[in-house]
Write a protein that holds these residues in place. Structure first.
Motif, mmCIF file in Angstrom:
data_model
loop_
_atom_site.group_PDB
_atom_site.id
_atom_site.type_symbol
_atom_site.label_atom_id
_atom_site.label_comp_id
_atom_site.label_asym_id
_atom_site.label_seq_id
_atom_site.Cartn_x
_atom_site.Cartn_y
_atom_site.Cartn_z
ATOM 1 N N MET A 189 0.719 -1.029 -0.311
ATOM 2 C CA MET A 189 0.496 -0.425 0.156
ATOM 3 C C MET A 189 1.096 1.896 -0.063
ATOM 4 S SD MET A 189 -3.123 -0.676 2.092
ATOM 5 C CE MET A 189 -4.534 0.491 2.161
ATOM 6 N N VAL A 190 1.944 0.574 0.627
ATOM 7 C CA VAL A 190 3.337 1.921 0.370
ATOM 8 C C VAL A 190 3.455 2.672 -0.782
ATOM 9 C CG1 VAL A 190 4.697 3.314 1.843
ATOM 10 C CG2 VAL A 190 3.447 2.568 3.771
ATOM 11 N N ALA A 191 3.319 1.519 -0.967
ATOM 12 C CA ALA A 191 4.256 1.098 -2.278
ATOM 13 C C ALA A 191 2.969 2.201 -3.630
ATOM 14 C CB ALA A 191 5.007 0.346 -3.612
ATOM 15 N N VAL A 192 1.749 1.865 -3.361
ATOM 16 C CA VAL A 192 0.542 1.782 -4.700
ATOM 17 C C VAL A 192 0.638 3.624 -4.856
ATOM 18 C CG1 VAL A 192 -1.115 2.118 -5.083
ATOM 19 C CG2 VAL A 192 0.043 0.048 -4.512
ATOM 20 N N ALA A 193 0.177 4.573 -3.628
ATOM 21 C CA ALA A 193 0.904 5.439 -2.560
ATOM 22 C C ALA A 193 1.550 6.231 -3.095
ATOM 23 C CB ALA A 193 -0.095 6.084 -0.876
ATOM 24 N N ALA A 194 2.647 5.707 -3.368
ATOM 25 C CA ALA A 194 4.412 6.883 -3.496
ATOM 26 C C ALA A 194 3.914 6.666 -4.771
ATOM 27 C CB ALA A 194 4.997 5.565 -2.826
ATOM 28 N N LEU B 121 1.123 3.355 -14.194
ATOM 29 C CA LEU B 121 0.850 3.059 -12.291
ATOM 30 C C LEU B 121 1.545 1.745 -12.053
ATOM 31 C CD1 LEU B 121 0.103 3.634 -9.384
ATOM 32 C CD2 LEU B 121 -2.104 3.081 -10.168
ATOM 33 N N ARG B 122 1.077 0.838 -12.558
ATOM 34 C CA ARG B 122 1.376 -0.750 -12.645
ATOM 35 C C ARG B 122 2.902 -1.107 -13.026
ATOM 36 N NH1 ARG B 122 2.801 -5.450 -14.864
ATOM 37 N NH2 ARG B 122 1.605 -7.249 -13.578
ATOM 38 N N GLU B 123 3.510 -0.452 -13.805
ATOM 39 C CA GLU B 123 5.158 -0.278 -13.654
ATOM 40 C C GLU B 123 5.362 0.298 -12.899
ATOM 41 O OE1 GLU B 123 8.395 1.218 -17.190
ATOM 42 O OE2 GLU B 123 6.250 1.077 -17.168
ATOM 43 N N ALA B 124 5.662 1.511 -12.248
ATOM 44 C CA ALA B 124 5.922 1.983 -11.210
ATOM 45 C C ALA B 124 5.602 1.866 -9.756
ATOM 46 C CB ALA B 124 4.839 3.475 -10.538
ATOM 47 N N VAL B 125 5.279 0.447 -9.725
ATOM 48 C CA VAL B 125 4.592 -0.037 -8.337
ATOM 49 C C VAL B 125 5.540 -1.202 -8.321
ATOM 50 C CG1 VAL B 125 3.080 -1.159 -7.165
ATOM 51 C CG2 VAL B 125 2.005 0.978 -7.840
ATOM 52 N N ALA B 126 5.781 -1.650 -9.355
ATOM 53 C CA ALA B 126 5.859 -2.694 -9.507
ATOM 54 C C ALA B 126 8.009 -2.497 -9.253
ATOM 55 C CB ALA B 126 6.467 -3.760 -10.821
ATOM 56 N N ALA B 127 8.070 -1.386 -9.866
ATOM 57 C CA ALA B 127 10.192 -0.490 -9.599
ATOM 58 C C ALA B 127 10.133 -0.707 -8.160
ATOM 59 C CB ALA B 127 9.820 0.322 -10.337
ATOM 60 N N PHE C 88 -0.763 11.332 -9.221
ATOM 61 C CA PHE C 88 -1.709 11.922 -8.343
ATOM 62 C C PHE C 88 -2.264 13.176 -7.379
ATOM 63 C CE2 PHE C 88 -2.870 7.350 -9.826
ATOM 64 C CZ PHE C 88 -2.148 7.791 -11.703
ATOM 65 N N HIS C 89 -3.519 13.790 -7.265
ATOM 66 C CA HIS C 89 -3.892 14.331 -5.866
ATOM 67 C C HIS C 89 -4.754 13.038 -5.399
ATOM 68 C CE1 HIS C 89 -6.823 16.065 -8.050
ATOM 69 N NE2 HIS C 89 -6.758 16.556 -8.708
ATOM 70 N N ASP C 90 -4.979 13.900 -4.108
ATOM 71 C CA ASP C 90 -6.053 13.546 -3.253
ATOM 72 C C ASP C 90 -6.120 11.748 -2.956
ATOM 73 O OD1 ASP C 90 -7.495 15.788 -2.809
ATOM 74 O OD2 ASP C 90 -8.510 15.119 -4.658
ATOM 75 N N VAL C 91 -4.663 11.667 -2.799
ATOM 76 C CA VAL C 91 -4.523 9.880 -2.614
ATOM 77 C C VAL C 91 -4.486 9.347 -1.256
ATOM 78 C CG1 VAL C 91 -2.271 8.308 -2.839
ATOM 79 C CG2 VAL C 91 -2.515 10.482 -4.745
ATOM 80 N N MET D 264 -6.238 0.690 5.006
ATOM 81 C CA MET D 264 -6.314 -0.443 4.851
ATOM 82 C C MET D 264 -7.040 -1.557 5.797
ATOM 83 S SD MET D 264 -2.791 -1.575 5.801
ATOM 84 C CE MET D 264 -2.235 -0.403 5.812
ATOM 85 N N ALA D 265 -8.181 -1.466 6.309
ATOM 86 C CA ALA D 265 -8.992 -1.720 6.164
ATOM 87 C C ALA D 265 -9.408 -2.384 5.292
ATOM 88 C CB ALA D 265 -10.299 -1.125 7.517
ATOM 89 N N ASN D 266 -9.684 -1.679 4.221
ATOM 90 C CA ASN D 266 -10.363 -2.521 3.249
ATOM 91 C C ASN D 266 -8.812 -2.542 1.432
ATOM 92 O OD1 ASN D 266 -13.559 -2.207 2.920
ATOM 93 N ND2 ASN D 266 -12.545 -0.561 3.825
ATOM 94 N N SER D 267 -7.645 -2.920 2.486
ATOM 95 C CA SER D 267 -6.816 -2.808 1.681
ATOM 96 C C SER D 267 -7.048 -1.822 0.379
ATOM 97 C CB SER D 267 -6.845 -4.091 1.392
ATOM 98 O OG SER D 267 -6.579 -5.082 2.318
ATOM 99 N N ARG D 268 -6.801 -0.726 0.595
ATOM 100 C CA ARG D 268 -7.155 0.075 -1.358
ATOM 101 C C ARG D 268 -6.961 1.712 -1.154
ATOM 102 N NH1 ARG D 268 -13.174 0.262 -1.065
ATOM 103 N NH2 ARG D 268 -13.202 1.103 0.271
ATOM 104 N N VAL D 269 -6.497 1.545 -1.933
ATOM 105 C CA VAL D 269 -5.841 2.939 -2.301
ATOM 106 C C VAL D 269 -6.499 4.000 -3.806
ATOM 107 C CG1 VAL D 269 -3.849 4.047 -2.609
ATOM 108 C CG2 VAL D 269 -3.512 1.554 -1.554
ATOM 109 N N GLU D 270 -6.393 4.813 -3.258
ATOM 110 C CA GLU D 270 -6.940 5.423 -4.283
ATOM 111 C C GLU D 270 -6.877 6.968 -3.981
ATOM 112 O OE1 GLU D 270 -11.682 4.919 -3.660
ATOM 113 O OE2 GLU D 270 -11.201 5.842 -1.539
#
Length: 265
Positions: free
Chosen positions: A184-189, A255-261, A196-199, A203-209
């Motif tokens: 979740m930290v990796a996705v948000a970062a 985004l997928r590529e950035a998270v994977a990195a 992106f804004h309003d990130v 944690m309870a719902n395992s979701r990052v927006e």
């Protein structure tokens, strides 16, 4: 330039004002001076080609007059004035040609059977901005109001089918041995890194927006990442418009590529 005919100078000035016009139409939408339909449809799609045609005609007439009259000064200005609208026409035609190969949808996810859900906060924000509805992925597009006039085979296909055919490489990202917290930290970062804004992280719902916004028109797209079952599923949905011109799929891939990195440095 001072010795050039007045019509050559006029044609060039009008040509140079064309990019300004299109920029104002886009940025006026972004900063709320008018609605997106006015900025994109009325000012850009409808009025834009008319203005391009008028300026191109003025430049062409100016060029012809200069070439048939001695001492033929100012022909370069008239030619440049003609090339500007022709260049914009060519760019618009290229974009239109590219768009013809892209399915006219604006909701894309890596899990078409169970697309990630948005939080109530995001749903409320979409409702406040009169955004597109979030449609069921199994419903044929022809049964939805926005695509009611679509022809086969598009009308007979659901979002799930269209996405699977158009974006076969758009798949979930395995998380490997990383903990949910680290993911979740990796996705948000990664979302913040991509602008992106309003990130927000739930944690309870395992979701990052987060909310992505286009530079020119300021169109907002809502993005959600769901962490579950050892993988990350992504979804990106435009708030307005019918076709996203492939922007949501491209955003998810980036985004997928950035998270994977970040997960696998």
């Amino acid at each position: 330039m001072t010795h050039s005919p007045w019509h050559s100078r006029l044609a060039l000035v009008l040509a140079l004002l064309l990019p300004v016009y299109f920029a104002v139409a886009a940025l006026g939408t972004k900063f709320g001076l008018w609605g997106w339909r006015t900025g994109l449809i009325t000012l850009t799609i409808q009025a834009g080609p008319v203005l391009l045609g008028i300026v191109a005609l003025i430049a062409l007439v100016s060029l012809i007059v200069v070439l048939i009259r001695q001492p033929r000064t100012g022909w370069l200005l008239s030619l440049l004035a003609l090339l500007v609208p022709l260049g914009i026409f060519g760019t618009l035609a290229y974009v239109r040609g590219q768009a013809a190969d892209i399915p006219p949808i604006h909701d894309v996810a890596t899990d078409v059977d169970n697309p990630p859900a948005f939080s109530q906060v995001t749903l409320d924000a979409r409702a406040t901005s009169d955004a597109n509805p979030l449609n069921d992925y199994t419903t044929p597009l022809g049964e939805l109001e926005m695509w009611a006039n679509s022809e086969a085979p598009l009308a007979n296909q659901s979002h799930a089918q269209v996405i699977a055919q158009a974006y076969p490489d758009l798949v979930p990202l395995p998380t490997g041995s990383a903990s949910k917290e680290d993911v979740m930290v990796a996705v948000a970062a990664s979302m913040m890194e991509l602008g992106f804004h309003d990130v927000t992280s739930d944690m309870a719902n395992s979701r990052v927006e987060g909310v992505a916004e286009t530079f020119w028109f300021g169109f907002k797209d809502d993005v959600v990442a769901r962490i579950a079952d050892g993988q990350i599923d992504f979804r990106s949905v435009s708030r307005v418009g019918v076709s996203d011109l492939g922007a949501n799929a491209a955003r998810i891939a980036k985004l997928r590529e950035a998270v994977a990195a970040r997960l696998n440095p």
